[in-house]
Design a protein around this motif. Structure first.
Motif, PDB file in Angstrom:
ATOM      1  N   SER A 193      13.123 -49.821  79.268  1.00 21.45           N
ATOM      2  CA  SER A 193      13.207 -50.730  80.019  1.00 21.45           C
ATOM      3  C   SER A 193      14.401 -51.203  80.822  1.00 21.45           C
ATOM      4  CB  SER A 193      12.079 -51.678  80.742  1.00 21.45           C
ATOM      5  OG  SER A 193      12.120 -52.447  79.622  1.00 21.45           O
ATOM      6  N   SER A 194      14.590 -52.253  80.698  1.00 24.35           N
ATOM      7  CA  SER A 194      16.416 -52.864  80.957  1.00 24.35           C
ATOM      8  C   SER A 194      16.390 -53.931  80.621  1.00 24.35           C
ATOM      9  CB  SER A 194      16.539 -52.972  82.184  1.00 24.35           C
ATOM     10  OG  SER A 194      16.903 -51.813  83.446  1.00 24.35           O
ATOM     11  N   VAL A 195      14.995 -54.522  79.856  1.00 24.48           N
ATOM     12  CA  VAL A 195      14.546 -55.800  78.590  1.00 24.48           C
ATOM     13  C   VAL A 195      15.865 -55.871  77.325  1.00 24.48           C
ATOM     14  CG1 VAL A 195      13.680 -57.063  77.005  1.00 24.48           C
ATOM     15  CG2 VAL A 195      12.434 -55.660  79.465  1.00 24.48           C
ATOM     16  N   SER A 196      16.719 -56.571  77.043  1.00 23.72           N
ATOM     17  CA  SER A 196      17.960 -56.959  76.459  1.00 23.72           C
ATOM     18  C   SER A 196      17.437 -57.886  75.679  1.00 23.72           C
ATOM     19  CB  SER A 196      19.277 -56.515  76.600  1.00 23.72           C
ATOM     20  OG  SER A 196      19.326 -57.551  77.855  1.00 23.72           O
ATOM     21  N   VAL A 210      19.260 -66.909  71.636  1.00 28.06           N
ATOM     22  CA  VAL A 210      18.159 -65.834  71.330  1.00 28.06           C
ATOM     23  C   VAL A 210      18.260 -65.979  72.760  1.00 28.06           C
ATOM     24  CG1 VAL A 210      16.358 -64.588  71.089  1.00 28.06           C
ATOM     25  CG2 VAL A 210      17.401 -65.667  69.350  1.00 28.06           C
ATOM     26  N   THR A 211      18.464 -64.911  73.097  1.00 29.77           N
ATOM     27  CA  THR A 211      17.868 -64.701  75.321  1.00 29.77           C
ATOM     28  C   THR A 211      17.302 -62.993  75.214  1.00 29.77           C
ATOM     29  OG1 THR A 211      19.863 -66.216  75.900  1.00 29.77           O
ATOM     30  CG2 THR A 211      18.650 -64.404  77.252  1.00 29.77           C
ATOM     31  N   PHE A 212      16.544 -63.786  75.366  1.00 35.57           N
ATOM     32  CA  PHE A 212      15.383 -62.486  76.105  1.00 35.57           C
ATOM     33  C   PHE A 212      15.637 -61.671  78.152  1.00 35.57           C
ATOM     34  CE2 PHE A 212      13.678 -62.054  71.946  1.00 35.57           C
ATOM     35  CZ  PHE A 212      12.838 -61.295  71.962  1.00 35.57           C
ATOM     36  N   VAL A 247       3.661 -58.806  77.718  1.00 30.58           N
ATOM     37  CA  VAL A 247       4.054 -58.067  75.971  1.00 30.58           C
ATOM     38  C   VAL A 247       5.047 -58.952  75.237  1.00 30.58           C
ATOM     39  CG1 VAL A 247       4.241 -56.269  75.157  1.00 30.58           C
ATOM     40  CG2 VAL A 247       2.507 -55.321  76.645  1.00 30.58           C
ATOM     41  N   VAL A 248       6.501 -59.017  76.477  1.00 32.28           N
ATOM     42  CA  VAL A 248       7.758 -59.019  75.724  1.00 32.28           C
ATOM     43  C   VAL A 248       7.647 -60.831  75.882  1.00 32.28           C
ATOM     44  CG1 VAL A 248      10.213 -59.158  77.179  1.00 32.28           C
ATOM     45  CG2 VAL A 248       8.685 -57.021  77.047  1.00 32.28           C
ATOM     46  N   ILE A 306      14.708 -65.179  81.641  1.00 30.22           N
ATOM     47  CA  ILE A 306      14.821 -65.408  80.877  1.00 30.22           C
ATOM     48  C   ILE A 306      13.992 -66.413  80.083  1.00 30.22           C
ATOM     49  CG2 ILE A 306      17.162 -66.743  80.278  1.00 30.22           C
ATOM     50  CD1 ILE A 306      17.754 -64.741  81.687  1.00 30.22           C
ATOM     51  N   LEU A 307      14.084 -65.728  78.759  1.00 28.42           N
ATOM     52  CA  LEU A 307      13.365 -66.502  77.916  1.00 28.42           C
ATOM     53  C   LEU A 307      14.381 -67.242  76.657  1.00 28.42           C
ATOM     54  CD1 LEU A 307      10.422 -64.228  77.072  1.00 28.42           C
ATOM     55  CD2 LEU A 307      10.544 -66.062  79.218  1.00 28.42           C
ATOM     56  N   MET A 308      14.731 -68.115  76.365  1.00 29.12           N
ATOM     57  CA  MET A 308      15.246 -68.626  75.777  1.00 29.12           C
ATOM     58  C   MET A 308      15.423 -69.126  74.344  1.00 29.12           C
ATOM     59  SD  MET A 308      19.390 -70.501  77.012  1.00 29.12           S
ATOM     60  CE  MET A 308      19.755 -69.422  77.990  1.00 29.12           C
TER      61      MET A 308
END
Length: 181
Positions: free
Chosen positions: A44-47, A139-141, A160-161, A123-125
């Protein structure tokens, strides 16, 4: 099917955290600034971005994490950035100098690659404030949940992410504070 997790080294092992095993180190495919570590999901495009920054002036932890969220929104030319929640988890780290995370959950609308329709990116930060070194570690997801290029994750994959983010932030450990000279 669950992806196995490993303890991954960041910044030459000065920082560690648990991640899934199948992530790609972005430095293997493009230039990444020395102050960042960037990992990419393969499906996926998750970073994930781990960034060492100068400590912002805000003394209030909520204000500090919001500052970093707004900075990411500005850098992404995001439309309608929304902070959904800020959590100040209790410091349960025993015999560890690593500060507790300040966690922010939000969403941004980001137009990419000259497209006209913006992607919705959750955004999970997590912000770790190393006060005696005047350093903020962010930290950024970045999790696309609606994307024009097909890189979005569905609601089940988002959960899951989000679980992987929680594991990352709980396992995050600064092992060598001389990194922040």
């Amino acid at each position: 099917m669950s992806i196995p997790m490993i303890v991954r080294d960041f910044f030459g092992g000065a920082i560690t955290a648990s991640t899934r095993t199948d992530l790609i180190d972005a430095a293997d495919i493009r230039q990444v600034p020395d102050t960042q570590e960037v990992l990419l999901y393969t499906n996926s495009s998750v970073s994930i971005i781990v960034e060492i920054l100068e400590r912002v002036e805000a003394n209030d932890p909520v204000e500090a994490v919001r500052f970093h969220f707004d900075s990411v929104a500005h850098d992404n030319c995001a439309q309608s950035p929304i902070v959904e929640d800020v959590i100040l988890p209790p410091n349960d780290r025993q015999n560890d100098r690593t500060p507790s995370a300040i966690v922010l959950k939000g969403e941004q609308k980001v137009t990419k690659f000259n497209r006209t329709t913006p992607d919705s990116v959750k955004i999970l930060m997590a912000l770790y404030r190393v006060e005696d070194k005047a350093t903020d570690i962010v930290v950024t997801f970045n999790i696309p949940v609606a994307s024009t290029d097909g890189g979005a994750v569905d609601p089940t994959a988002y959960q899951v992410v989000e679980s992987e983010f929680d594991q990352f932030t709980r396992s995050f450990k600064i092992k060598d504070f001389s990194l922040f000279i």
